[in-house]
Enzyme design. Structure first.
Site, PDB file in Angstrom:
ATOM      1  N   HIS A 256       1.185  43.648  27.126  1.00 32.78           N
ATOM      2  CA  HIS A 256       0.463  42.471  26.397  1.00 32.78           C
ATOM      3  C   HIS A 256      -1.220  42.723  26.564  1.00 32.78           C
ATOM      4  O   HIS A 256      -1.705  43.599  27.735  1.00 32.78           O
ATOM      5  CB  HIS A 256       0.645  41.313  27.293  1.00 32.78           C
ATOM      6  CG  HIS A 256       2.144  40.927  27.214  1.00 32.78           C
ATOM      7  ND1 HIS A 256       3.102  41.332  28.057  1.00 32.78           N
ATOM      8  CD2 HIS A 256       2.783  40.356  25.989  1.00 32.78           C
ATOM      9  CE1 HIS A 256       4.081  40.878  27.573  1.00 32.78           C
ATOM     10  NE2 HIS A 256       4.215  40.180  26.467  1.00 32.78           N
TER      11      HIS A 256
ATOM     12  N   ASN B 101       9.849  44.538  20.843  1.00 31.75           N
ATOM     13  CA  ASN B 101      10.775  43.915  21.609  1.00 31.75           C
ATOM     14  C   ASN B 101      11.997  44.636  21.326  1.00 31.75           C
ATOM     15  O   ASN B 101      12.989  44.653  22.012  1.00 31.75           O
ATOM     16  CB  ASN B 101      10.904  42.381  21.474  1.00 31.75           C
ATOM     17  CG  ASN B 101       9.900  41.620  22.264  1.00 31.75           C
ATOM     18  OD1 ASN B 101       9.417  42.189  23.469  1.00 31.75           O
ATOM     19  ND2 ASN B 101       9.096  40.787  21.796  1.00 31.75           N
TER      20      ASN B 101
ATOM     21  N   GLY C 229       8.781  37.154  22.724  1.00 27.96           N
ATOM     22  CA  GLY C 229      10.246  37.860  22.850  1.00 27.96           C
ATOM     23  C   GLY C 229      10.758  38.144  21.777  1.00 27.96           C
ATOM     24  O   GLY C 229      11.873  38.633  21.604  1.00 27.96           O
TER      25      GLY C 229
ATOM     26  N   ASP D 105      -0.743  44.738  31.803  1.00 27.41           N
ATOM     27  CA  ASP D 105       0.869  45.069  32.168  1.00 27.41           C
ATOM     28  C   ASP D 105       1.420  46.223  31.403  1.00 27.41           C
ATOM     29  O   ASP D 105       2.545  46.301  31.133  1.00 27.41           O
ATOM     30  CB  ASP D 105       1.706  43.806  32.023  1.00 27.41           C
ATOM     31  CG  ASP D 105       1.836  43.368  30.791  1.00 27.41           C
ATOM     32  OD1 ASP D 105       1.106  43.832  29.883  1.00 27.41           O
ATOM     33  OD2 ASP D 105       2.641  42.229  30.528  1.00 27.41           O
TER      34      ASP D 105
ATOM     35  N   SER E 164       5.033  38.011  21.309  1.00 24.71           N
ATOM     36  CA  SER E 164       4.198  37.607  22.336  1.00 24.71           C
ATOM     37  C   SER E 164       2.638  37.924  22.117  1.00 24.71           C
ATOM     38  O   SER E 164       1.614  37.207  22.568  1.00 24.71           O
ATOM     39  CB  SER E 164       4.587  37.696  23.627  1.00 24.71           C
ATOM     40  OG  SER E 164       4.611  39.193  23.846  1.00 24.71           O
TER      41      SER E 164
END
Length: 462
Positions: free
Chosen positions: A416, A322, A292, A413, A263
């Site tokens: 990202h 991930n 993801g 966050d 992502s």
């Protein structure tokens, strides 16, 4: 190290570890929830932001002010397997995350159960068309292991009560500490759905009937992304990228640079788009970032046509966060996944140079468990570079403050990037990328898809 060698190495390490604890004092069965929770434990229910305990017939996860998921609803209810209250129902709607779990009791020692034991429970899947299911337990402080059971669980919808039995080894990795487990069972999900659970037990000797991926080879075993929130768009995005590549091959221009990742890479199409146009449009770039993705998902995409028939000068590869965030994977196996991707890229794009990026930091402050895993992955993958075909570039320091913390204006966050974050990335990478593009000879793919040197006679193959 090959996947086979890695498997043998990890198995040998497990066999040569500390002696198994004595099991004579442990009961053959540990009833986690059989009509009621294990003594001293409670039933908890939670979403992405809040939690509640089931003390009566029903518990609803409260909504906090300014919730990031205002439409989400998560409930736990007493239900019936054979008599009232001997089962638990989890209901959830439009949730990023929902869980039903045992919590709050004195830690339990699961070591006597690991060799041949199973985690077993009855399940009735009422609605899972837009939801998924993972089974999870903790493995020491800051450690948790889970089994993604999304597709098999969906196949149980409407079939009444079923018994699932997972080998405890599904949840075991080298060096995990199961001597004081603070969360011995949870079911996690997202999306929308309803399941009912009963008779949750750990058996010292059980017969597994539920599949789990081998954690030693999962990162190198090609697979589509199997997550509830990804099923509706992941394959269509793959097909859209195949069409984009076909369009480039038929009418050009072909990309000089391809970006491959998760992502964070896909975000160049969204919040990073202005920076992408400013820094990379000159290269006719192709973005192969999929939100993801783990290493095995990228491997599947590479093996299913996403780079066929093109010959970029440079492939920018960043992947692995991930593997860390979703399953807290051993850095050794994540490294093997990245090594396998480099092998695939070199086989399919022999004239392309690979710019391998260090996995970006995550978690706001240094010292967190996920940050630490990523740091170890980066220490290991640096050795995959040969300085010629594969170059390693670590720009993590440009995304962090001097004390190692992350800023919300760079990573809102703590994972990202914002537009500012993408600009920092571009500025830090641009000189290395430009030099690689400048010094890599152009290659024109033949009509058969194999690359040929620029100016060479076209292939006579049909």
């Amino acid at each position: 190290m090959t996947a086979t060698t890695l498997t043998a190495s990890l198995a040998a390490a497990a066999a040569g570890g500390s002696p198994a604890p004595a099991v004579t004092t442990a009961p053959d069965e540990l009833p986690l929830f059989v009509g009621k929770p294990l003594s001293g434990w409670s039933i908890g229910v939670a979403d992405f932001e809040q939690s509640a305990r089931l003390t009566g017939e029903r518990a609803t996860v409260p909504k906090q002010a300014n919730s990031q998921v205002p439409a989400s609803e998560v409930h736990a209810l007493r239900a019936t397997r054979t008599e009232r209250g001997d089962a638990l129902t989890l209901q959830w709607k439009e949730s990023w995350f929902a869980t039903l779990r045992l919590e709050g009791g004195a830690p339990v020692d699961l070591r006597p159960y690991l060799a041949h034991g199973t985690l077993e429970f009855d399940i009735k899947v009422d609605d899972l068309a837009k939801g998924g299911l993972s089974v999870k337990l903790a493995c020491g402080d800051g450690c948790e292991r889970k089994v993604n059971y999304l597709l098999p669980a969906r196949a149980l919808e409407g079939k009444g009560w079923q018994r699932l039995s997972f080998a405890l080894n599904c949840f075991k990795r080298d060096d995990d500490d199961f001597s004081a487990v603070r969360q011995p069972f949870s079911v996690d999900t997202s999306g929308t759905g309803q399941v009912t659970i009963a008779n949750v037990r750990v058996l010292k000797r059980g017969l597994p009937n539920a599949f789990c991926a081998d954690p030693r080879t999962e990162s190198v075993t090609p697979s589509p992304l199997l997550q509830t929130w990804a099923l509706e768009w992941w394959i269509p995005r793959h097909e859209q990228k195949l069409a984009q590549v076909q369009q480039m091959r038929s009418s050009g221009p072909l990309p000089e640079v391809v970006f491959i990742g998760d992502s964070i890479t896909q975000g160049w199409e969204d919040v990073g788009a202005p920076v992408w146009r400013e820094y990379f449009s000159r290269y006719q770039p192709l973005n192969l970032g999929f939100g993801g993705d783990h290493t095995e998902n990228v491997l599947w995409r590479l093996q299913h046509g996403e780079i066929d028939g093109i010959a970029p000068k440079v492939a920018v590869l960043m992947i692995g966060t991930n593997n860390t965030g979703d399953r807290m994977e051993d850095p050794r196996t994540t490294t093997e996944g990245i090594r396998r991707l480099i092998t695939e890229l070199r086989m399919r794009l022999p004239a392309t140079r690979i710019l391998l990026l260090a996995v970006f930091p995550r978690e706001q402050k240094p010292g967190g468990p996920l940050r630490a895993i990523n740091d170890e992955v980066n220490r290991r993958i640096a050795s995959l570079a040969d300085g010629e075909t594969v170059q390693f570039l670590d720009i993590r320091h440009t995304l962090m403050n001097a004390d190692g913390t992350l800023s919300a204006d760079v990573m809102p966050d703590w994972l990202h990037l914002s537009e500012k974050g993408y600009r920092l990335w571009a500025e830090a990478m641009a000189p290395t990328l430009a030099e690689l593009v400048r010094t890599t000879p152009a290659v024109v793919p033949s009509r058969a898809g194999a690359p040929s040197p620029a100016g060479a006679a076209p292939s006579s193959s049909p």
